[in-house]
Design a protein around this motif. Structure first.
Motif, PDB file in Angstrom:
ATOM      1  N   LEU A  72     125.159 104.703   9.328  1.00 55.53           N
ATOM      2  CA  LEU A  72     124.316 105.895   9.376  1.00 55.53           C
ATOM      3  C   LEU A  72     124.251 106.395  10.817  1.00 55.53           C
ATOM      4  CD1 LEU A  72     121.241 104.838   7.183  1.00 55.53           C
ATOM      5  CD2 LEU A  72     123.079 106.385   6.535  1.00 55.53           C
ATOM      6  N   VAL A  73     124.655 107.641  11.030  1.00 62.61           N
ATOM      7  CA  VAL A  73     124.585 108.246  12.361  1.00 62.61           C
ATOM      8  C   VAL A  73     123.565 109.365  12.278  1.00 62.61           C
ATOM      9  CG1 VAL A  73     125.893 109.243  14.260  1.00 62.61           C
ATOM     10  CG2 VAL A  73     127.030 107.697  12.646  1.00 62.61           C
ATOM     11  N   GLU A  74     122.367 109.090  12.783  1.00 61.34           N
ATOM     12  CA  GLU A  74     121.228 109.997  12.579  1.00 61.34           C
ATOM     13  C   GLU A  74     120.235 109.799  13.719  1.00 61.34           C
ATOM     14  OE1 GLU A  74     118.815 112.584  11.724  1.00 61.34           O
ATOM     15  OE2 GLU A  74     120.153 112.370   9.981  1.00 61.34           O
ATOM     16  N   ASP A  75     119.837 110.919  14.385  1.00 63.14           N
ATOM     17  CA  ASP A  75     118.908 110.786  15.519  1.00 63.14           C
ATOM     18  C   ASP A  75     117.450 110.931  15.116  1.00 63.14           C
ATOM     19  OD1 ASP A  75     119.141 113.511  14.963  1.00 63.14           O
ATOM     20  OD2 ASP A  75     118.760 114.091  17.048  1.00 63.14           O
ATOM     21  N   ASN A  76     117.187 111.276  13.854  1.00 59.80           N
ATOM     22  CA  ASN A  76     115.803 111.370  13.375  1.00 59.80           C
ATOM     23  C   ASN A  76     115.388 110.003  12.833  1.00 59.80           C
ATOM     24  OD1 ASN A  76     113.548 111.724  11.562  1.00 59.80           O
ATOM     25  ND2 ASN A  76     113.892 113.931  11.705  1.00 59.80           N
ATOM     26  N   PRO A  77     114.472 109.303  13.517  1.00 53.75           N
ATOM     27  CA  PRO A  77     114.124 107.940  13.098  1.00 53.75           C
ATOM     28  C   PRO A  77     113.494 107.878  11.708  1.00 53.75           C
ATOM     29  CG  PRO A  77     112.655 108.706  14.853  1.00 53.75           C
ATOM     30  CD  PRO A  77     113.752 109.704  14.745  1.00 53.75           C
ATOM     31  N   HIS A  78     112.779 108.928  11.303  1.00 47.48           N
ATOM     32  CA  HIS A  78     112.158 108.937   9.980  1.00 47.48           C
ATOM     33  C   HIS A  78     113.232 108.994   8.888  1.00 47.48           C
ATOM     34  CE1 HIS A  78     109.294 109.678   6.798  1.00 47.48           C
ATOM     35  NE2 HIS A  78     109.900 110.817   6.490  1.00 47.48           N
ATOM     36  N   ILE A  79     114.186 109.909   9.054  1.00 49.17           N
ATOM     37  CA  ILE A  79     115.276 110.012   8.087  1.00 49.17           C
ATOM     38  C   ILE A  79     116.114 108.740   8.090  1.00 49.17           C
ATOM     39  CG2 ILE A  79     117.398 111.267   7.521  1.00 49.17           C
ATOM     40  CD1 ILE A  79     116.081 113.791   8.585  1.00 49.17           C
ATOM     41  N   MET A  80     116.373 108.197   9.294  1.00 55.32           N
ATOM     42  CA  MET A  80     117.142 106.962   9.393  1.00 55.32           C
ATOM     43  C   MET A  80     116.474 105.839   8.613  1.00 55.32           C
ATOM     44  SD  MET A  80     119.795 105.370  10.813  1.00 55.32           S
ATOM     45  CE  MET A  80     120.286 105.909  12.463  1.00 55.32           C
ATOM     46  N   LYS A  81     115.171 105.681   8.768  1.00 55.81           N
ATOM     47  CA  LYS A  81     114.448 104.599   8.106  1.00 55.81           C
ATOM     48  C   LYS A  81     114.509 104.733   6.589  1.00 55.81           C
ATOM     49  CE  LYS A  81     109.936 102.301   7.892  1.00 55.81           C
ATOM     50  NZ  LYS A  81     108.532 102.308   8.419  1.00 55.81           N
ATOM     51  N   ILE A  82     114.308 105.946   6.073  1.00 50.20           N
ATOM     52  CA  ILE A  82     114.321 106.171   4.623  1.00 50.20           C
ATOM     53  C   ILE A  82     115.713 105.897   4.057  1.00 50.20           C
ATOM     54  CG2 ILE A  82     114.146 107.927   2.819  1.00 50.20           C
ATOM     55  CD1 ILE A  82     111.911 109.218   4.458  1.00 50.20           C
ATOM     56  N   ASN A  83     116.739 106.494   4.680  1.00 51.47           N
ATOM     57  CA  ASN A  83     118.103 106.321   4.171  1.00 51.47           C
ATOM     58  C   ASN A  83     118.556 104.868   4.252  1.00 51.47           C
ATOM     59  OD1 ASN A  83     118.214 109.034   3.658  1.00 51.47           O
ATOM     60  ND2 ASN A  83     119.514 109.545   5.404  1.00 51.47           N
ATOM     61  N   SER A  84     118.238 104.227   5.356  1.00 51.51           N
ATOM     62  CA  SER A  84     118.638 102.835   5.534  1.00 51.51           C
ATOM     63  C   SER A  84     117.975 101.938   4.496  1.00 51.51           C
ATOM     64  CB  SER A  84     118.275 102.363   6.945  1.00 51.51           C
ATOM     65  OG  SER A  84     118.668 101.023   7.146  1.00 51.51           O
ATOM     66  N   ASP A 104     123.164 108.014  18.004  1.00 48.81           N
ATOM     67  CA  ASP A 104     123.932 109.039  18.705  1.00 48.81           C
ATOM     68  C   ASP A 104     125.423 108.721  18.613  1.00 48.81           C
ATOM     69  OD1 ASP A 104     124.417 107.018  20.619  1.00 48.81           O
ATOM     70  OD2 ASP A 104     122.659 107.617  21.782  1.00 48.81           O
ATOM     71  N   ALA A 105     126.235 109.580  19.222  1.00 53.84           N
ATOM     72  CA  ALA A 105     127.687 109.422  19.135  1.00 53.84           C
ATOM     73  C   ALA A 105     128.157 108.157  19.838  1.00 53.84           C
ATOM     74  CB  ALA A 105     128.374 110.648  19.733  1.00 53.84           C
ATOM     75  N   ALA A 106     127.544 107.826  20.976  1.00 54.44           N
ATOM     76  CA  ALA A 106     127.949 106.636  21.721  1.00 54.44           C
ATOM     77  C   ALA A 106     127.727 105.368  20.901  1.00 54.44           C
ATOM     78  CB  ALA A 106     127.185 106.556  23.041  1.00 54.44           C
ATOM     79  N   GLN A 107     126.582 105.272  20.242  1.00 57.47           N
ATOM     80  CA  GLN A 107     126.311 104.111  19.397  1.00 57.47           C
ATOM     81  C   GLN A 107     127.255 104.076  18.201  1.00 57.47           C
ATOM     82  OE1 GLN A 107     122.183 103.737  18.314  1.00 57.47           O
ATOM     83  NE2 GLN A 107     121.477 103.875  20.437  1.00 57.47           N
ATOM     84  N   CYS A 108     127.598 105.237  17.678  1.00 57.72           N
ATOM     85  CA  CYS A 108     128.546 105.320  16.567  1.00 57.72           C
ATOM     86  C   CYS A 108     129.893 104.742  16.984  1.00 57.72           C
ATOM     87  CB  CYS A 108     128.696 106.770  16.111  1.00 57.72           C
ATOM     88  SG  CYS A 108     129.982 107.028  14.865  1.00 57.72           S
ATOM     89  N   ARG A 109     130.390 105.125  18.139  1.00 58.80           N
ATOM     90  CA  ARG A 109     131.671 104.608  18.615  1.00 58.80           C
ATOM     91  C   ARG A 109     131.622 103.095  18.768  1.00 58.80           C
ATOM     92  NH1 ARG A 109     130.772 109.043  22.255  1.00 58.80           N
ATOM     93  NH2 ARG A 109     131.956 110.883  21.588  1.00 58.80           N
ATOM     94  N   TYR A 110     130.524 102.588  19.304  1.00 59.54           N
ATOM     95  CA  TYR A 110     130.379 101.139  19.493  1.00 59.54           C
ATOM     96  C   TYR A 110     130.387 100.417  18.145  1.00 59.54           C
ATOM     97  CZ  TYR A 110     128.369  96.628  20.666  1.00 59.54           C
ATOM     98  OH  TYR A 110     128.147  95.278  20.785  1.00 59.54           O
ATOM     99  N   MET A 111     129.637 100.923  17.190  1.00 62.01           N
ATOM    100  CA  MET A 111     129.561 100.288  15.867  1.00 62.01           C
ATOM    101  C   MET A 111     130.928 100.272  15.184  1.00 62.01           C
ATOM    102  SD  MET A 111     126.593  99.092  15.179  1.00 62.01           S
ATOM    103  CE  MET A 111     124.864  99.195  15.663  1.00 62.01           C
ATOM    104  N   LEU A 112     131.660 101.365  15.292  1.00 66.32           N
ATOM    105  CA  LEU A 112     132.969 101.438  14.650  1.00 66.32           C
ATOM    106  C   LEU A 112     133.974 100.487  15.291  1.00 66.32           C
ATOM    107  CD1 LEU A 112     133.349 105.285  14.074  1.00 66.32           C
ATOM    108  CD2 LEU A 112     133.072 103.537  12.324  1.00 66.32           C
ATOM    109  N   MET A 141     124.074 117.515  14.305  1.00 68.04           N
ATOM    110  CA  MET A 141     123.405 117.717  15.586  1.00 68.04           C
ATOM    111  C   MET A 141     122.941 116.370  16.145  1.00 68.04           C
ATOM    112  SD  MET A 141     121.327 121.255  14.768  1.00 68.04           S
ATOM    113  CE  MET A 141     120.635 120.674  13.216  1.00 68.04           C
ATOM    114  N   LEU A 142     123.624 115.917  17.201  1.00 72.84           N
ATOM    115  CA  LEU A 142     123.336 114.635  17.830  1.00 72.84           C
ATOM    116  C   LEU A 142     122.929 114.858  19.290  1.00 72.84           C
ATOM    117  CD1 LEU A 142     126.379 112.644  16.403  1.00 72.84           C
ATOM    118  CD2 LEU A 142     123.998 112.513  15.631  1.00 72.84           C
ATOM    119  N   PRO A 143     122.153 113.962  19.869  1.00 72.02           N
ATOM    120  CA  PRO A 143     121.660 114.187  21.236  1.00 72.02           C
ATOM    121  C   PRO A 143     122.743 114.157  22.307  1.00 72.02           C
ATOM    122  CG  PRO A 143     121.020 112.014  20.416  1.00 72.02           C
ATOM    123  CD  PRO A 143     121.562 112.767  19.255  1.00 72.02           C
ATOM    124  N   ASP A 144     123.890 113.530  22.034  1.00 72.03           N
ATOM    125  CA  ASP A 144     124.947 113.435  23.049  1.00 72.03           C
ATOM    126  C   ASP A 144     126.262 114.051  22.572  1.00 72.03           C
ATOM    127  OD1 ASP A 144     125.400 111.552  21.112  1.00 72.03           O
ATOM    128  OD2 ASP A 144     126.019 109.971  22.493  1.00 72.03           O
TER     129      ASP A 144
END
Length: 222
Positions: free
Chosen positions: A6-18, A33-41, A54-57
Motif C-alpha cells: 500500500l502506497v498511501e500518505d493518508n494515515p487514516h486511509i492506510m490504516k483502514i485499507n491495511s 511515500d515514493a522513497a519508502q515504496c522503492r525500499y519495500m519493492l 498524489m504523494l509527498p515526494d
C-alpha cells in the motif's frame, strides 16, 4: 499468501485499507511515500501495488512508470482524481486498474482479488527472494545470474516456488515433473535436487531446497 504493498500518505486511509486487507489474509506492506515504496519493492517479493497518485515526494504516475520498468507487478491506482483524463493517464502509464476515491472497501477487495487471479494465471516471472523464474524461457536466475538449469531442474524449482510455505510430497513432485508413476527407487528426483542445490550454493543464493523425511521437498530461505 499474496503480498500487497500500500502506497498511501493518508494515515487514516492506510490504516483502514491495511486492516481490511489483512482480515482477508493478505500480507500487507505499507509505504507513505515514493522513497519508502522503492525500499519495500527492493527488499520484498510483492504481488500487487495499490498506489496513490498524489504523494509527498513525487507523483504516482511517474512512480508507476518506474515500477513497471523494473518489476513485473500489477498496479491498482487509488486516487481522489476522478476525471476521465486522470484515469486514462494513469492507465496509459502502466496502471492495471483504477479506483477513484471515495470507494467502497468491498469493491477494493473485489478488485484486488480479480487482479491477483489474473496475475496467477498469466504471470511470466515468479520470484522468491532474489531467485527469479521465467516461465516463458524456462530459465532460472539468482541476482540476474543464469543458473543454467535443465528443463526438469527448472520444473522442480517452479513447482516448489509455486508452493512456498508448503512441503511438496516426493511422489507429487516426481509425477508432475517426469510424468511417470512414482516409485521408492526414483533416484532421478534426488539427483536432480542435489544438482539444483549445488547450483544454488555455487551462486551464493539465499534459498535452498530442503527435504523433510516422510513428507517431501520445500524451497526455503537461508
Amino acid at each position: 499468501m499474496s503480498t500487497i504493498l500500500l502506497v498511501e500518505d493518508n494515515p487514516h486511509i492506510m490504516k483502514i485499507n491495511s486492516s481490511c486487507l489483512s482480515m482477508e489474509d493478505y500480507s500487507v506492506l505499507e509505504a507513505a511515500d515514493a522513497a519508502q515504496c522503492r525500499y519495500m519493492l527492493s527488499n520484498n517479493d510483492v504481488d500487487l501495488v495499490i498506489l496513490d497518485i498524489m504523494l509527498p515526494d513525487g507523483d504516482g504516475i511517474s512512480l508507476c512508470r518506474e515500477i513497471k520498468a523494473k518489476y513485473d507487478i500489477p498496479i491498482l491506482f487509488l486516487s481522489a482524481l476522478s476525471e476521465n483524463d486522470d484515469i486514462i493517464t494513469a492507465l496509459r502509464a502502466g496502471g492495471d486498474d483504477y479506483l477513484p476515491k471515495p470507494y467502497d472497501i468491498q469493491v477494493l477487495i473485489a478488485r484486488v482479488e480479480a487482479r491477483l487471479r489474473s496475475v496467477r494465471k498469466d504471470k511470466r516471472y515468479i520470484s522468491f527472494g532474489r531467485l527469479r523464474l521465467d516461465t516463458v524461457s524456462m530459465a532460472a536466475y539468482f541476482a540476474d545470474n543464469d543458473l543454467l538449469t535443465t528443463q526438469k531442474e527448472f520444473s522442480i524449482l517452479l513447482m516448489l516456488a509455486r508452493n512456498i510455505g508448503s512441503t511438496v510430497p516426493k511422489a507429487e513432485l516426481y509425477e508432475n515433473v517426469w510424468g511417470l508413476p512414482y516409485s521408492d527407487n526414483a533416484n532421478a528426483l534426488f539427483t536432480a535436487v542435489s544438482r539444483l542445490n549445488k547450483k544454488l550454493d555455487d551462486s551464493k543464493a539465499d534459498v535452498t531446497i530442503t527435504y523433510e523425511r516422510g513428507k517431501g521437498y520445500a524451497l526455503e530461505s537461508i
